[in-house]
Scaffold this motif. Structure first.
Motif, PDB file in Angstrom:
ATOM      1  N   TYR A  34      28.506  -0.091  45.290  1.00  0.00           N
ATOM      2  CA  TYR A  34      27.548   0.321  46.330  1.00  0.00           C
ATOM      3  C   TYR A  34      28.016  -0.113  47.707  1.00  0.00           C
ATOM      4  O   TYR A  34      28.123   0.686  48.637  1.00  0.00           O
ATOM      5  CB  TYR A  34      26.167  -0.267  46.041  1.00  0.00           C
ATOM      6  N   SER A  35      28.293  -1.411  47.835  1.00  0.00           N
ATOM      7  CA  SER A  35      28.632  -1.863  49.189  1.00  0.00           C
ATOM      8  C   SER A  35      30.012  -1.376  49.608  1.00  0.00           C
ATOM      9  O   SER A  35      30.243  -1.112  50.785  1.00  0.00           O
ATOM     10  CB  SER A  35      28.535  -3.384  49.290  1.00  0.00           C
ATOM     11  N   PHE A  93      17.852   1.171  49.388  1.00  0.00           N
ATOM     12  CA  PHE A  93      19.016   0.409  48.940  1.00  0.00           C
ATOM     13  C   PHE A  93      18.588  -0.847  48.192  1.00  0.00           C
ATOM     14  O   PHE A  93      19.221  -1.227  47.203  1.00  0.00           O
ATOM     15  CB  PHE A  93      19.900   0.043  50.131  1.00  0.00           C
ATOM     16  N   ILE A 129      17.880   0.157  44.791  1.00  0.00           N
ATOM     17  CA  ILE A 129      19.111   0.496  44.066  1.00  0.00           C
ATOM     18  C   ILE A 129      19.822  -0.786  43.655  1.00  0.00           C
ATOM     19  O   ILE A 129      20.258  -0.943  42.526  1.00  0.00           O
ATOM     20  CB  ILE A 129      20.022   1.356  44.959  1.00  0.00           C
ATOM     21  N   ARG A 130      19.890  -1.691  44.601  1.00  0.00           N
ATOM     22  CA  ARG A 130      20.578  -2.955  44.363  1.00  0.00           C
ATOM     23  C   ARG A 130      19.926  -3.725  43.216  1.00  0.00           C
ATOM     24  O   ARG A 130      20.602  -4.284  42.366  1.00  0.00           O
ATOM     25  CB  ARG A 130      20.564  -3.763  45.662  1.00  0.00           C
ATOM     26  N   GLN A 176      22.167   5.731  40.894  1.00  0.00           N
ATOM     27  CA  GLN A 176      23.430   6.204  41.464  1.00  0.00           C
ATOM     28  C   GLN A 176      23.244   7.495  42.236  1.00  0.00           C
ATOM     29  O   GLN A 176      23.851   7.692  43.286  1.00  0.00           O
ATOM     30  CB  GLN A 176      24.432   6.411  40.348  1.00  0.00           C
ATOM     31  N   PHE A 233      21.765   6.694  45.476  1.00  0.00           N
ATOM     32  CA  PHE A 233      22.795   6.164  46.366  1.00  0.00           C
ATOM     33  C   PHE A 233      23.666   7.289  46.922  1.00  0.00           C
ATOM     34  O   PHE A 233      23.994   7.327  48.102  1.00  0.00           O
ATOM     35  CB  PHE A 233      23.655   5.153  45.608  1.00  0.00           C
TER      36      PHE A 233
END
Lengths: 612, 460
Positions: A90-91, A264, A267-268, A329, A332
């Motif tokens: 992600y990051s 986010f 998601i995280r 995902q 994201f």
């Protein structure tokens, strides 16, 4: 030491340090040169972007991910708080995108804000905004995440209120912070819960420990946090108000920072919620409601920035739906593709607004495709990407989301709301394109229209390329963890496209009527609902502060502090004592003869009694 | 201890012997040196917890941050009052400075005391210089009323404490904090024991102040000159918190049940005082009420008696001490120019004092607990431990954070942002002294981010 992880971590740290360099530089007491904004801030961001490509490539090639613990910050008896970064898929993907988008926005801002006396400060704020977002994205620790979380909130306060002479800008800035603060209560709740039950704020430890707990309460807290930050239904009014800020701010706020932070976060922390049906359903329904409601509001707005703002809100709802579908995902992916075309849409509207002498009303535009061919084509590309036209950026994420929604056996209500919202996307996008670029000009003949400036063209061009190819690139390198359903009936497979085309057709039909007198008295209630933002600002947005302020004045100040506490405390005590002291002082009138007589009398009597 | 105490007492000769020209620089310099020396207390290398102890005085992890804050604040008070005291005759200036030094001496003795009776005496002794500062150097006639409120509220709370302490002395045979923990636990179950419990704590709760007995605080703050407001907000309120932390160790079995109404009042007070702040028109009164609201959180954190709660309370006390003092200084800079505390009269000041505006901004951010400032660490720890105690407290504390953000930013927006009204164009610019003053307030806050363990009490 292996070379790959070392390069990965060091180039990421280098990225962060390069971004921090102009910020540290601005602490120096000597004033910066006027072109500092372009020479230092913009260059720092573009350099950081180029450097961050290296770890991205390494990730794409070898799948390198890492967690970095730098510094043991503090511990509260057995509770450790570290500075730790998480460089996972992600990051690693989001950071270059954010840097790329910000780079374009900064370049655009150097043209848009060129007459502002404090342009350097403006750039510094934008950079700080970006840094806060990157801290949030790379944080591997709830506390560090919270720093980034509040950091973007406060920077948005400063940036939305940039033109602080106007009370509207100040109100909008305050609104943004307050709505976010409501969300923060949720985040604080989750952090408190996690701290007390799991004794750690490190994210991987939370994942590991959460298996044994019922996570409903902290998850609801997180959803509340995301609702505030990502402007989901109920806490959404700050987002359209935030349009009071300069257009580059809106572009940055809506594309890659701030508003996607809430999504986010979910998601995280998604591994916490993937087995919790209540949290997932909440996300699904909340997202569906948001996406439809805000798409409805977007339909009849006349301010070009407001339309784009509501479309962001609607896309955020879609992302929330995706999280509810247990597909982080895809959410994201949508964040990533959305960043490109949303930033571009804002830059295009900024260019148009600037060219038309700060005119934001789409009814006073028109015919711009002849005068600003580049900007209007990019506006069209952006709108097409937003509606999910095949093979533009939005298609890859949006279509996948709708397919996942269609093939899941979850809530049909949410599905229908989302589909309607998808068709509305086509309607309002077409409406923008129709009013702004097509037809005849409706603005004043002496507008300073000029888009022939590299600082306008280049950023928009870069973002346009991004809007065209980003979806393809990201989906081809970023393999989904959950295997998507690939085979389905044609109607379901094409559902997203079909509703979009349906929306487009009806919008064109409606647009054709703009020049005809169809109904002499229009049906207003529905229009009013949409135009007045669902009457939300007029009711609950107004009611709660009013009640609270009334409570503060009538109950807290007047009734309790000035009446009850005063009168039952000091004043009451004083007034009861006054009576007694009057009784005690009344006999003492200074009549010395009487006193002496009584004294004499009583002492004689006493002596007599003693003698007897 | 004497390393700091004797130089503090030696400030009296400095004040009365130096020539008028050197009066302010000399006192500032000497008090700053004292503050510097006081930092050595932070060096903890003992296992027992008590350090630098002599017969009556000592420091431990709880008192050290407060002691250092006390020493740090005296030079700041001197800097802050320089402008408005300067026109007065020399003797009065010296008296004023002496009062502040008296206060500092008493405060060092109070925080450093290892014997509760000494602490109590010093706790009471601080009233006298404060009362004189408020009632003699206040600006309006209401200062006399404020002084009465201040004195009577505090005394009404603390005289029962004396009786309670004498009773304790009679029961356990000692009042020394060093051996307090080792005295055999008392059986407390009768009604009189409960009254004794209340007697032990109410003095401190009034001093904090707890919502309901807080009326003296806004009055005192509003009427006091800037040094008075600063020391009240930064340190005198913390005497209450400090005393509570010290006393609750021996009140243990009763506190669990008896604390309920007080915790509820404290939490409710956060919301009520916050709402008052939202409608406040008086600048200093707003800051004062915001102090009450923050202290409510501290009181609740102490009363639930968990390590996290206590740590959070200490952090919040220190952080709030610096921040509210900074806010009072800022309010005073505005007051010295516009001669009014009414918020609506001083708007749009960012145009006139850009650097001041950034101090306002930082101070307000600290007040609303922006991470990673220590204010947030304190609030987060207290909120977490309250949340652990009962989930429902989250509603109150959460509302509290929301309202705090609202009034802090309202304060910032209404005083700094917006167009500058025409009537305040002729203000003289800010002094370097004022900027120095605010730097010295806000810099420690920012530095403490890096090493918050310094004020973490026993949780270190």
């Amino acid at each position: 030491m292996y070379i790959t992880p070392m390069m990965l971590s060091s180039s990421l740290v280098l990225t962060l340090n390069i971004l921090l360099y102009p910020l540290l530089m601005s602490l120096s007491p000597t004033p910066q040169k006027p072109q500092w904004a372009s020479t230092h801030v913009k260059t720092a961001v573009s350099t950081a972007f180029l450097i961050s490509l290296l770890p991205l490539m390494m990730f794409l090639d070898q799948g390198t991910e890492s967690i970095m613990i730098n510094w043991h910050w503090m511990n509260i008896s057995t509770f450790d708080i570290n500075i730790s970064f998480k460089f996972d898929h992600y990051s690693l993907i989001f950071t270059p995108i954010a840097l790329f988008v910000t780079w374009s926005i900064l370049e655009f801002a150097s043209w848009y804000m060129h007459s502002d006396p404090y342009m350097n400060r403006f750039f510094k704020y934008l950079l700080l905004f970006l840094v806060a977002m990157i801290i949030l994205v790379t944080a591997n620790n709830m506390f560090q995440l919270f720093i980034g979380w509040e950091g973007v909130g406060i920077m948005s306060f400063l940036l939305i209120g940039w033109w602080y002479g106007r009370s509207d800008a100040n109100t909008a800035a305050l609104q943004a912070v307050l709505y976010n603060r409501i969300g923060d209560i949720g985040l604080i709740l989750s952090m408190a819960w996690i701290a007390t039950n799991m004794n750690s704020w490190e994210i991987q430890q939370i994942f590991f420990l959460s298996k044994d707990f019922n996570m409903t309460l902290p998850l609801l807290g997180l959803i509340l946090a995301a609702t505030g930050k990502s402007a989901q239904f109920g806490l959404h009014p700050w987002l359209p108000s935030a349009m009071e800020g300069p257009t580059p701010v809106s572009a940055l706020l809506h594309s890659s920072t701030m508003v996607v932070a809430g999504i986010f976060l979910l998601i995280r922390l998604h591994p916490l919620m993937e087995n919790n049906q209540l949290a997932l359903t909440t996300c699904l329904c909340l997202g569906a409601l948001t996406t439809l409601f805000t798409a409805t509001c977007a339909l009849t707005q006349n301010d070009i920035k407001k339309i784009v703002a509501f479309s962001t809100s609607s896309q955020l709802g879609l992302m929330m739906v995706t999280i509810g579908l247990n597909q982080p995902q895809l959410a994201f992916l949508h964040i990533c593709t959305h960043a490109f075309f949303k930033a571009m849409l804002f830059l295009c509207s900024g260019s148009i607004i600037h060219s038309l002498n700060d005119e934001q009303d789409i009814r006073k535009m028109g015919g711009l495709h002849k005068l600003m061919p580049f900007t209007s084509s990019c506006l069209t590309i952006g709108s097409l990407a937003l509606t999910g036209t095949p093979f533009l950026a939005g298609f890859f994420s949006k279509d996948a989301i709708i397919e996942a929604l269609n093939t899941s056996h979850l809530n049909a209500w949410a599905l229908i709301l989302t589909l309607i919202a998808t068709s509305f996307t086509a309607v309002y996008s077409f409406r923008v394109v129709f009013f702004v670029t097509m037809g005849t000009p409706r603005f004043s003949p002496l507008s300073p229209i000029n888009e022939n400036n590299p600082a306008v063209i280049n950023p928009i061009k870069r973002l346009a390329w991004g809007s065209i190819i980003a979806g393809l690139v990201i989906t081809s390198v970023f393999l989904p963890i959950k295997s998507p359903v690939m085979t389905m009936p044609p109607t379901i497979k094409l559902a997203a496209l079909l509703v979009t085309i349906l929306g487009l057709l009806s919008a064109m039909e409606l647009a054709a009527m703009t020049s005809k007198q169809f109904k002499t008295t229009p049906t207003l209630p529905l229009h009013n609902f949409s135009n007045m933002l669902g009457f939300f600002p007029a009711t609950s947005h107004r009611l709660a502060p009013k009640l609270n302020l009334t409570l503060g004045q009538l109950i807290a100040t007047q009734l309790l502090d000035q009446a009850w506490l005063e009168n039952s405390g000091p004043k009451g005590l004083a007034s009861t004592q006054i009576k007694m002291s009057t009784y005690a002082s009344d006999p003492q009138q200074g009549m010395i003869k009487t006193y002496l007589t009584i004294f004499l009398l009583t002492s004689t009597l006493a002596i007599l009694l003693m003698l007897l | 201890m004497l390393k700091v105490l004797i130089p503090t007492i030696m400030l009296f000769p400095t004040i009365w012997m130096t020539t008028q020209k050197w009066l302010w620089p000399a006192t500032t310099a000497q008090s700053l040196l004292i503050a510097l020396i006081s930092l050595t207390w932070f060096k903890w290398n003992s296992e027992t917890g008590w350090m630098t102890s002599n017969f009556y005085l000592g420091t431990d992890q709880l008192s050290t941050p407060l002691l250092v804050l006390t020493c740090w604040l005296l030079p700041l008070m001197i800097l802050a009052s320089q402008n408005h005291i300067n026109p007065e005759p020399s003797n009065r200036q010296r008296t004023y400075l002496s009062l502040m030094v008296f206060l500092q001496t008493f405060l060092i003795l109070a925080f450093g005391a290892t014997e509760i009776m000494l602490f109590y005496i010093m706790f009471e002794a601080t009233l006298i210089p404060t009362l004189i500062i408020i009632t003699r150097w206040g600006n309006q006639a209401e200062r006399l009323n404020a002084g009465t409120y201040f004195l009577f509220y505090t005394l009404a709370g603390s005289l029962p404490l004396l009786v309670a302490l004498l009773l304790l002395q009679q029961k356990t045979g000692t009042l020394s904090m060093l051996i307090f923990h080792y005295s055999e636990s008392m059986t407390l179950n009768s009604w009189s024991d409960k009254i004794w419990w209340a007697g032990c704590l109410i003095a401190f709760l009034v001093k904090m102040p707890l919502y309901g007995v807080h009326l003296w605080l806004p009055k005192a703050h509003v009427e006091a000159p800037v040094a008075g407001s600063m020391v009240l907000a930064a340190i005198l309120l913390k005497l209450g918190g400090y005393g509570m932390i010290r006393m609750t160790t021996i009140l243990d079995p009763l506190t669990k049940d008896m604390a309920y109404p007080f915790i509820i009042l404290a939490l409710w007070g956060i919301i009520m005082t916050g709402s008052i702040c939202l409608r406040q028109t008086d600048l200093k009164s707003l800051i004062a009420y915001s102090s009450v609201s923050h202290m409510g959180l501290v009181a609740a954190g102490i009363l639930i008696q968990t390590p996290w709660g206590l740590t959070g309370a200490i952090i919040l006390m220190i952080a709030h001490g610096l921040v509210s003092s900074a806010l009072f200084c800022l309010a005073n800079t505005t007051y010295e120019r516009t001669h009014s505390r009414t918020m609506i009269l001083a708007r749009g000041l960012q145009m006139l004092f850009p650097l001041m505006a950034s101090w306002w901004f930082i101070a307000n951010l600290a007040n609303l607990a922006l991470p990673p400032l220590p204010n947030l660490m304190g609030e987060l720890l207290i909120i977490s431990s309250l949340f652990n105690w009962s989930y429902w407290t989250m509603i109150l504390t959460g509302m509290g954070t929301l309202i705090t953000a609202a009034y802090s930013l309202h304060l910032f927006l209404s005083s700094q942002r917006g167009p500058t009204p025409a009537h305040i164009m002729g203000l003289y610019p800010s002094h370097t002294r004022e900027h120095l003053l605010l730097t010295m307030h806000l810099f420690p806050i920012i530095l403490l981010i890096a090493k918050p363990e310094l004020m973490w009490g026993w949780c270190f």
